[in-house]
Design a protein around this motif. Structure first.
Motif, PDB file in Angstrom:
ATOM      1  N   PHE A   1      46.153  41.890  29.864  1.00 43.02           N
ATOM      2  CA  PHE A   1      47.128  40.966  30.452  1.00 43.02           C
ATOM      3  C   PHE A   1      47.653  41.475  31.786  1.00 43.02           C
ATOM      4  N   LEU A   2      48.030  42.752  31.841  1.00 45.16           N
ATOM      5  CA  LEU A   2      48.612  43.294  33.074  1.00 45.16           C
ATOM      6  C   LEU A   2      47.619  43.267  34.232  1.00 45.16           C
ATOM      7  N   VAL A   3      46.363  43.565  33.944  1.00 42.81           N
ATOM      8  CA  VAL A   3      45.349  43.547  35.003  1.00 42.81           C
ATOM      9  C   VAL A   3      45.112  42.118  35.487  1.00 42.81           C
ATOM     10  N   ILE A   4      44.990  41.179  34.539  1.00 39.94           N
ATOM     11  CA  ILE A   4      44.798  39.776  34.925  1.00 39.94           C
ATOM     12  C   ILE A   4      45.963  39.299  35.791  1.00 39.94           C
ATOM     13  N   GLN A   5      47.181  39.519  35.328  1.00 38.68           N
ATOM     14  CA  GLN A   5      48.361  39.024  36.046  1.00 38.68           C
ATOM     15  C   GLN A   5      48.461  39.630  37.450  1.00 38.68           C
ATOM     16  N   THR A   6      48.313  40.947  37.535  1.00 36.48           N
ATOM     17  CA  THR A   6      48.478  41.646  38.817  1.00 36.48           C
ATOM     18  C   THR A   6      47.397  41.258  39.816  1.00 36.48           C
ATOM     19  N   PHE A   7      46.140  41.311  39.386  1.00 41.63           N
ATOM     20  CA  PHE A   7      45.039  41.072  40.316  1.00 41.63           C
ATOM     21  C   PHE A   7      44.849  39.585  40.630  1.00 41.63           C
ATOM     22  N   CYS A   8      45.108  38.718  39.668  1.00 39.66           N
ATOM     23  CA  CYS A   8      44.951  37.286  39.944  1.00 39.66           C
ATOM     24  C   CYS A   8      46.069  36.759  40.832  1.00 39.66           C
ATOM     25  N   ASN A   9      47.244  37.362  40.755  1.00 40.16           N
ATOM     26  CA  ASN A   9      48.287  37.020  41.718  1.00 40.16           C
ATOM     27  C   ASN A   9      47.834  37.367  43.133  1.00 40.16           C
ATOM     28  N   ALA A  10      47.188  38.530  43.274  1.00 36.92           N
ATOM     29  CA  ALA A  10      46.684  38.928  44.594  1.00 36.92           C
ATOM     30  C   ALA A  10      45.570  38.001  45.072  1.00 36.92           C
ATOM     31  N   ILE A  11      44.729  37.566  44.146  1.00 30.25           N
ATOM     32  CA  ILE A  11      43.640  36.646  44.499  1.00 30.25           C
ATOM     33  C   ILE A  11      44.205  35.327  45.021  1.00 30.25           C
ATOM     34  N   THR A  12      45.212  34.788  44.325  1.00 27.97           N
ATOM     35  CA  THR A  12      45.790  33.508  44.757  1.00 27.97           C
ATOM     36  C   THR A  12      46.541  33.669  46.084  1.00 27.97           C
ATOM     37  N   GLU A  13      47.242  34.789  46.246  1.00 24.45           N
ATOM     38  CA  GLU A  13      47.991  35.010  47.483  1.00 24.45           C
ATOM     39  C   GLU A  13      47.051  35.131  48.690  1.00 24.45           C
ATOM     40  N   ASN A  14      45.872  35.685  48.464  1.00 21.70           N
ATOM     41  CA  ASN A  14      44.892  35.845  49.543  1.00 21.70           C
ATOM     42  C   ASN A  14      43.937  34.654  49.655  1.00 21.70           C
ATOM     43  N   LYS A  15      44.175  33.663  48.780  1.00 19.44           N
ATOM     44  CA  LYS A  15      43.392  32.426  48.797  1.00 19.44           C
ATOM     45  C   LYS A  15      41.879  32.663  48.664  1.00 19.44           C
ATOM     46  N   LEU A  16      41.540  33.660  47.848  1.00 14.76           N
ATOM     47  CA  LEU A  16      40.127  33.883  47.542  1.00 14.76           C
ATOM     48  C   LEU A  16      39.640  32.782  46.611  1.00 14.76           C
ATOM     49  N   LYS A  17      38.389  32.388  46.764  1.00 15.08           N
ATOM     50  CA  LYS A  17      37.799  31.379  45.894  1.00 15.08           C
ATOM     51  C   LYS A  17      36.621  31.989  45.136  1.00 15.08           C
ATOM     52  N   ASN A  18      36.246  31.326  44.059  1.00 13.82           N
ATOM     53  CA  ASN A  18      35.090  31.746  43.272  1.00 13.82           C
ATOM     54  C   ASN A  18      35.256  33.154  42.696  1.00 13.82           C
ATOM     55  N   ALA A  19      36.445  33.424  42.184  1.00 13.75           N
ATOM     56  CA  ALA A  19      36.684  34.706  41.526  1.00 13.75           C
ATOM     57  C   ALA A  19      36.319  34.597  40.047  1.00 13.75           C
ATOM     58  N   SER A  20      35.990  35.741  39.456  1.00  9.79           N
ATOM     59  CA  SER A  20      35.579  35.754  38.057  1.00  9.79           C
ATOM     60  C   SER A  20      36.218  36.927  37.330  1.00  9.79           C
ATOM     61  N   VAL A  21      36.867  36.621  36.218  1.00 15.80           N
ATOM     62  CA  VAL A  21      37.453  37.645  35.349  1.00 15.80           C
ATOM     63  C   VAL A  21      36.648  37.675  34.057  1.00 15.80           C
ATOM     64  N   ILE A  22      36.194  38.860  33.671  1.00 11.09           N
ATOM     65  CA  ILE A  22      35.433  39.003  32.428  1.00 11.09           C
ATOM     66  C   ILE A  22      36.160  39.999  31.525  1.00 11.09           C
ATOM     67  N   ASN A  23      36.559  39.557  30.356  1.00  8.87           N
ATOM     68  CA  ASN A  23      37.279  40.391  29.402  1.00  8.87           C
ATOM     69  C   ASN A  23      36.380  40.785  28.238  1.00  8.87           C
ATOM     70  N   ILE A  24      36.486  42.028  27.805  1.00 15.08           N
ATOM     71  CA  ILE A  24      35.709  42.482  26.659  1.00 15.08           C
ATOM     72  C   ILE A  24      36.546  42.319  25.399  1.00 15.08           C
ATOM     73  N   ALA A  25      36.184  41.326  24.615  1.00 19.57           N
ATOM     74  CA  ALA A  25      36.813  41.129  23.312  1.00 19.57           C
ATOM     75  C   ALA A  25      35.918  41.809  22.266  1.00 19.57           C
ATOM     76  N   SER A  26      35.705  41.194  21.109  1.00 22.02           N
ATOM     77  CA  SER A  26      34.820  41.787  20.097  1.00 22.02           C
ATOM     78  C   SER A  26      34.536  40.758  19.018  1.00 22.02           C
ATOM     79  N   ILE A  27      33.369  40.850  18.429  1.00 24.29           N
ATOM     80  CA  ILE A  27      33.032  39.952  17.329  1.00 24.29           C
ATOM     81  C   ILE A  27      33.956  40.172  16.131  1.00 24.29           C
TER      82      ILE A  27
END
Length: 248
Positions: free
Chosen positions: A120-146
């Motif tokens: 959560f902390l990584v998503i929130q922190t880095f995605c805020n930076a992505i939106t502030e810099n108006k980057l497009k086509n970003a991708s977040v990949i999270n490792i969950a588990s079966i």
């Protein structure tokens, strides 16, 4: 599956799935920031990544459970590259297994803090930076588990944390799509990493008996799926949970 010119940030990069993911992303042309709680391990990863003339890799120390640490790694990334990463891989994770009747409150909380809160902390922190810099086509990949879907004996804390990661992924995808950010989860089965080295051979054989392919997965097999989700070839995939289990 070209990632040339893209910047990738990978947590848990010092070993296992995280390290192999860094290698594959670098192979595909990305610049890689290898982040890990153990800086030496992260540095070992970064120093041994494939690198062409126009590529630059670096390593950072990161405790995903602390917001100040996550913010520091973002600041350092911005100082080095002048932009936030458009590929974010949340691979940091721990296990502290025990039966639910014997599991300590501390061990329960530690696993939740690293696996779920950290993501959560990584998503929130880095995605805020992505939106502030108006980057497009970003991708977040999270490792969950079966096991976050079906549960597992002795892993109530781990299963709960990974179930949370999957639903955090789906909710984040719904919120962040408007900013051009895709968020997906990978649900690995049993992968041959340090996490399973302490499992007795008899138990390992029992696990293999319920896997259609008859073997454990390799970290690089998860990394290849991550590279696909990081690339434009998966441009219409968001909010997905992709099982990589060998038919478990």
């Amino acid at each position: 599956m070209s990632l040339i010119g893209k910047l990738a940030f990978v947590t848990g990069a010092g070993s296992g799935i995280g390290r192999e993911t860094c290698k594959i992303l670098a192979r595909e042309g990305a610049n890689v920031v290898a982040a890990d709680k153990f800086l030496k391990n992260a540095s070992d990863t970064a120093e041994n990544l494939p690198k062409k003339a126009d590529q630059s890799h670096t390593s950072v120390e990161l405790d995903v459970t602390k917001k100040t640490s996550v913010q520091y790694t973002l600041k350092k990334t911005l100082e080095i590259y002048g932009k936030p990463p458009s590929i974010i891989v949340n691979s940091a994770g721990i296990t502290k297994d025990n039966f639910v009747l014997k599991l300590s409150e501390e061990d329960f909380q530690d696993v939740i803090d690293v696996n779920l809160k950290g993501t959560f902390l990584v998503i929130q922190t880095f995605c805020n930076a992505i939106t502030e810099n108006k980057l497009k086509n970003a991708s977040v990949i999270n490792i969950a588990s079966i096991v976050g879907k079906y549960g597992n004996i002795g892993q109530s804390n781990y299963c709960a944390s990974k179930a949370g990661v999957e639903l955090l992924t789906k909710s984040s995808a719904k919120e962040l799509g408007q900013f051009g950010i895709r968020v997906n989860a990978i649900l690995p089965g049993i992968i041959d990493t340090a996490m399973i080295q302490t499992v007795p051979d008899k138990v390992k054989q029992k696990f293999k008996s319920v896997i259609s392919l008859g073997r454990f997965g390799q970290p690089q097999e998860i990394g290849e799926v991550i590279a696909f989700l990081a690339s434009d070839k998966s441009s219409y995939i968001s909010g997905a949970s992709i099982e990589v289990t060998g038919g478990m």
